[in-house]
Motif scaffolding. Structure first.
Motif, PDB file in Angstrom:
ATOM      1  N   CYS A 173       0.835  -1.207   0.000  1.00  0.00           N
ATOM      2  CA  CYS A 173       0.000   0.000   0.000  1.00  0.00           C
ATOM      3  C   CYS A 173       0.871   1.260   0.000  1.00  0.00           C
ATOM      4  CB  CYS A 173      -0.957  -0.004   1.179  1.00  0.00           C
ATOM      5  SG  CYS A 173      -2.385  -1.090   0.936  1.00  0.00           S
ATOM      6  N   TYR A 174       1.968   1.223   0.724  1.00  0.00           N
ATOM      7  CA  TYR A 174       2.908   2.344   0.738  1.00  0.00           C
ATOM      8  C   TYR A 174       3.381   2.651  -0.684  1.00  0.00           C
ATOM      9  CZ  TYR A 174       7.447   4.652   1.433  1.00  0.00           C
ATOM     10  OH  TYR A 174       8.516   5.502   1.369  1.00  0.00           O
ATOM     11  N   GLU A 175       3.754   1.616  -1.412  1.00  0.00           N
ATOM     12  CA  GLU A 175       4.245   1.795  -2.775  1.00  0.00           C
ATOM     13  C   GLU A 175       3.135   2.175  -3.748  1.00  0.00           C
ATOM     14  OE1 GLU A 175       6.437  -1.800  -3.622  1.00  0.00           O
ATOM     15  OE2 GLU A 175       7.854  -1.372  -2.011  1.00  0.00           O
ATOM     16  N   ALA A 176       1.901   1.783  -3.448  1.00  0.00           N
ATOM     17  CA  ALA A 176       0.775   2.087  -4.330  1.00  0.00           C
ATOM     18  C   ALA A 176       0.278   3.528  -4.182  1.00  0.00           C
ATOM     19  CB  ALA A 176      -0.383   1.129  -4.065  1.00  0.00           C
ATOM     20  N   PHE A 177       0.629   4.188  -3.094  1.00  0.00           N
ATOM     21  CA  PHE A 177       0.155   5.555  -2.856  1.00  0.00           C
ATOM     22  C   PHE A 177       0.865   6.519  -3.800  1.00  0.00           C
ATOM     23  CE2 PHE A 177       0.019   9.495  -0.174  1.00  0.00           C
ATOM     24  CZ  PHE A 177      -1.348   9.681  -0.248  1.00  0.00           C
ATOM     25  N   GLU A 178       0.116   7.152  -4.674  1.00  0.00           N
ATOM     26  CA  GLU A 178       0.689   7.970  -5.740  1.00  0.00           C
ATOM     27  C   GLU A 178       1.227   9.322  -5.291  1.00  0.00           C
ATOM     28  OE1 GLU A 178      -2.069   8.198  -8.967  1.00  0.00           O
ATOM     29  OE2 GLU A 178      -2.260   6.024  -9.076  1.00  0.00           O
ATOM     30  N   ASP A 179       0.658   9.895  -4.235  1.00  0.00           N
ATOM     31  CA  ASP A 179       1.053  11.248  -3.830  1.00  0.00           C
ATOM     32  C   ASP A 179       2.109  11.273  -2.735  1.00  0.00           C
ATOM     33  OD1 ASP A 179      -0.757  12.356  -5.638  1.00  0.00           O
ATOM     34  OD2 ASP A 179      -2.397  12.226  -4.190  1.00  0.00           O
ATOM     35  N   SER A 180       2.772  10.147  -2.504  1.00  0.00           N
ATOM     36  CA  SER A 180       3.742  10.071  -1.430  1.00  0.00           C
ATOM     37  C   SER A 180       5.036  10.795  -1.795  1.00  0.00           C
ATOM     38  CB  SER A 180       4.047   8.608  -1.108  1.00  0.00           C
ATOM     39  OG  SER A 180       4.752   8.515   0.098  1.00  0.00           O
ATOM     40  N   PRO A 181       5.614  11.508  -0.833  1.00  0.00           N
ATOM     41  CA  PRO A 181       6.911  12.144  -1.085  1.00  0.00           C
ATOM     42  C   PRO A 181       8.010  11.081  -1.174  1.00  0.00           C
ATOM     43  CG  PRO A 181       6.313  12.372   1.206  1.00  0.00           C
ATOM     44  CD  PRO A 181       5.134  11.736   0.517  1.00  0.00           C
ATOM     45  N   ASN A 182       9.145  11.463  -1.680  1.00  0.00           N
ATOM     46  CA  ASN A 182      10.274  10.546  -1.795  1.00  0.00           C
ATOM     47  C   ASN A 182      10.956  10.417  -0.436  1.00  0.00           C
ATOM     48  OD1 ASN A 182      12.477   9.034  -2.426  1.00  0.00           O
ATOM     49  ND2 ASN A 182      13.338  10.470  -3.905  1.00  0.00           N
ATOM     50  N   ASP A 183      10.725   9.298   0.228  1.00  0.00           N
ATOM     51  CA  ASP A 183      11.314   9.060   1.544  1.00  0.00           C
ATOM     52  C   ASP A 183      12.773   8.618   1.464  1.00  0.00           C
ATOM     53  OD1 ASP A 183       8.955   9.651   2.871  1.00  0.00           O
ATOM     54  OD2 ASP A 183       8.294   7.564   2.939  1.00  0.00           O
ATOM     55  N   MET A 184      13.221   8.203   0.306  1.00  0.00           N
ATOM     56  CA  MET A 184      14.557   7.621   0.186  1.00  0.00           C
ATOM     57  C   MET A 184      15.667   8.622   0.480  1.00  0.00           C
ATOM     58  SD  MET A 184      13.863   4.575  -0.185  1.00  0.00           S
ATOM     59  CE  MET A 184      12.178   4.562   0.354  1.00  0.00           C
ATOM     60  N   ASP A 185      15.354   9.909   0.444  1.00  0.00           N
ATOM     61  CA  ASP A 185      16.357  10.928   0.757  1.00  0.00           C
ATOM     62  C   ASP A 185      16.355  11.320   2.235  1.00  0.00           C
ATOM     63  OD1 ASP A 185      17.151  11.016  -1.898  1.00  0.00           O
ATOM     64  OD2 ASP A 185      15.780  12.652  -2.399  1.00  0.00           O
ATOM     65  N   HIS A 186      15.416  10.798   2.983  1.00  0.00           N
ATOM     66  CA  HIS A 186      15.320  11.164   4.399  1.00  0.00           C
ATOM     67  C   HIS A 186      16.490  10.543   5.163  1.00  0.00           C
ATOM     68  CE1 HIS A 186      13.811  11.603   8.461  1.00  0.00           C
ATOM     69  NE2 HIS A 186      12.952  12.492   7.976  1.00  0.00           N
ATOM     70  N   PRO A 187      17.124  11.305   6.049  1.00  0.00           N
ATOM     71  CA  PRO A 187      18.305  10.778   6.757  1.00  0.00           C
ATOM     72  C   PRO A 187      18.026   9.592   7.684  1.00  0.00           C
ATOM     73  CG  PRO A 187      17.696  12.949   7.589  1.00  0.00           C
ATOM     74  CD  PRO A 187      16.837  12.688   6.399  1.00  0.00           C
ATOM     75  N   TYR A 188      16.781   9.387   8.114  1.00  0.00           N
ATOM     76  CA  TYR A 188      16.471   8.286   9.023  1.00  0.00           C
ATOM     77  C   TYR A 188      15.832   7.094   8.332  1.00  0.00           C
ATOM     78  CZ  TYR A 188      17.124  11.699  12.828  1.00  0.00           C
ATOM     79  OH  TYR A 188      17.630  12.633  13.695  1.00  0.00           O
ATOM     80  N   ILE A 189      15.651   7.128   7.021  1.00  0.00           N
ATOM     81  CA  ILE A 189      14.890   6.071   6.339  1.00  0.00           C
ATOM     82  C   ILE A 189      15.550   4.695   6.491  1.00  0.00           C
ATOM     83  CG2 ILE A 189      15.904   6.449   4.049  1.00  0.00           C
ATOM     84  CD1 ILE A 189      12.242   5.465   4.796  1.00  0.00           C
ATOM     85  N   ASP A 190      16.856   4.635   6.384  1.00  0.00           N
ATOM     86  CA  ASP A 190      17.529   3.330   6.511  1.00  0.00           C
ATOM     87  C   ASP A 190      17.371   2.761   7.916  1.00  0.00           C
ATOM     88  OD1 ASP A 190      18.317   3.399   3.853  1.00  0.00           O
ATOM     89  OD2 ASP A 190      20.282   4.250   4.307  1.00  0.00           O
ATOM     90  N   ASP A 191      17.498   3.616   8.921  1.00  0.00           N
ATOM     91  CA  ASP A 191      17.316   3.154  10.300  1.00  0.00           C
ATOM     92  C   ASP A 191      15.863   2.759  10.542  1.00  0.00           C
ATOM     93  OD1 ASP A 191      19.991   3.591  10.771  1.00  0.00           O
ATOM     94  OD2 ASP A 191      19.690   5.435  11.925  1.00  0.00           O
ATOM     95  N   TYR A 192      14.942   3.526   9.995  1.00  0.00           N
ATOM     96  CA  TYR A 192      13.521   3.186  10.142  1.00  0.00           C
ATOM     97  C   TYR A 192      13.238   1.823   9.530  1.00  0.00           C
ATOM     98  CZ  TYR A 192       8.514   3.156   9.146  1.00  0.00           C
ATOM     99  OH  TYR A 192       7.192   2.785   9.027  1.00  0.00           O
ATOM    100  N   ASP A 193      13.704   1.611   8.308  1.00  0.00           N
ATOM    101  CA  ASP A 193      13.483   0.320   7.656  1.00  0.00           C
ATOM    102  C   ASP A 193      14.132  -0.817   8.444  1.00  0.00           C
ATOM    103  OD1 ASP A 193      11.917   1.276   5.569  1.00  0.00           O
ATOM    104  OD2 ASP A 193      13.623   1.534   4.207  1.00  0.00           O
ATOM    105  N   ALA A 194      15.331  -0.586   8.968  1.00  0.00           N
ATOM    106  CA  ALA A 194      16.041  -1.627   9.717  1.00  0.00           C
ATOM    107  C   ALA A 194      15.319  -1.963  11.023  1.00  0.00           C
ATOM    108  CB  ALA A 194      17.472  -1.185  10.008  1.00  0.00           C
ATOM    109  N   VAL A 195      14.912  -0.959  11.777  1.00  0.00           N
ATOM    110  CA  VAL A 195      14.235  -1.205  13.052  1.00  0.00           C
ATOM    111  C   VAL A 195      12.870  -1.836  12.805  1.00  0.00           C
ATOM    112  CG1 VAL A 195      13.186  -0.083  15.065  1.00  0.00           C
ATOM    113  CG2 VAL A 195      15.477   0.557  14.329  1.00  0.00           C
ATOM    114  N   ARG A 196      12.172  -1.380  11.799  1.00  0.00           N
ATOM    115  CA  ARG A 196      10.865  -1.957  11.451  1.00  0.00           C
ATOM    116  C   ARG A 196      11.023  -3.440  11.105  1.00  0.00           C
ATOM    117  NH1 ARG A 196       8.447  -2.129   6.274  1.00  0.00           N
ATOM    118  NH2 ARG A 196       6.230  -2.522   6.427  1.00  0.00           N
ATOM    119  N   PHE A 197      12.039  -3.758  10.309  1.00  0.00           N
ATOM    120  CA  PHE A 197      12.307  -5.155   9.950  1.00  0.00           C
ATOM    121  C   PHE A 197      12.625  -5.980  11.196  1.00  0.00           C
ATOM    122  CE2 PHE A 197      15.405  -8.486   9.035  1.00  0.00           C
ATOM    123  CZ  PHE A 197      14.689  -9.257   8.134  1.00  0.00           C
TER     124      PHE A 197
END
Length: 137
Positions: free
Chosen positions: A29-53
């Motif tokens: 659903c996250y990927e399907a949302f068309e109006d989402s900003p680009n999170d990949m440039d956010h400084p915490y995105i890698d840590d967020y993905d890692a902790v979520r995993f």
């Protein structure tokens, strides 16, 4: 209770947010949302993905490991699980000290780390034959 922005389902274990705080029930659903900003440039995105995993992994497998060890080396397995979770918390300890005050991803990371801390209590209290309940503070 907030619902997924795309499918309107109640988000559960695999929930996800974007950097605007919009809630999704899954990566799909996250990927399907068309109006989402680009999170990949956010400084915490890698840590967020890692902790979520890590949260999803630990939450999804601890009880099976405990059940398979019941009666044999249960205490050793409990200690191993708790040590593993504590190492994840330690790896991201900077977010614990921030207490979620540095934006959406900081808040999410902090919440996941708090849930992992609660999970250590659940593991320590776990006994064979009883369904696990969420730890209360």
């Amino acid at each position: 209770m907030k619902m997924c922005k795309v499918c309107r389902k109640k988000p559960r274990l695999g929930r996800r947010v974007n950097n605007e705080g919009i809630l999704f029930c899954s990566d799909d659903c996250y990927e399907a949302f068309e109006d989402s900003p680009n999170d990949m440039d956010h400084p915490y995105i890698d840590d967020y993905d890692a902790v979520r995993f890590e949260y999803m992994e630990w939450t999804g497998r601890y009880e099976q490991k405990l059940m398979s060890a019941a009666g044999r080396n249960l205490q050793a397995v409990k200690e191993e699980l708790v040590e593993g979770i504590e190492s994840v918390i330690e790896e991201f300890r900077d977010y614990v000290s921030l207490e979620g005050t540095d934006g959406v991803f900081s808040a999410e990371i902090y919440e996941y780390l708090q849930e992992l801390e609660n999970l250590t209590v659940v593991i320590e209290r776990w006994t064979p034959g009883k369904r696990s309940k969420k730890a209360t503070s």
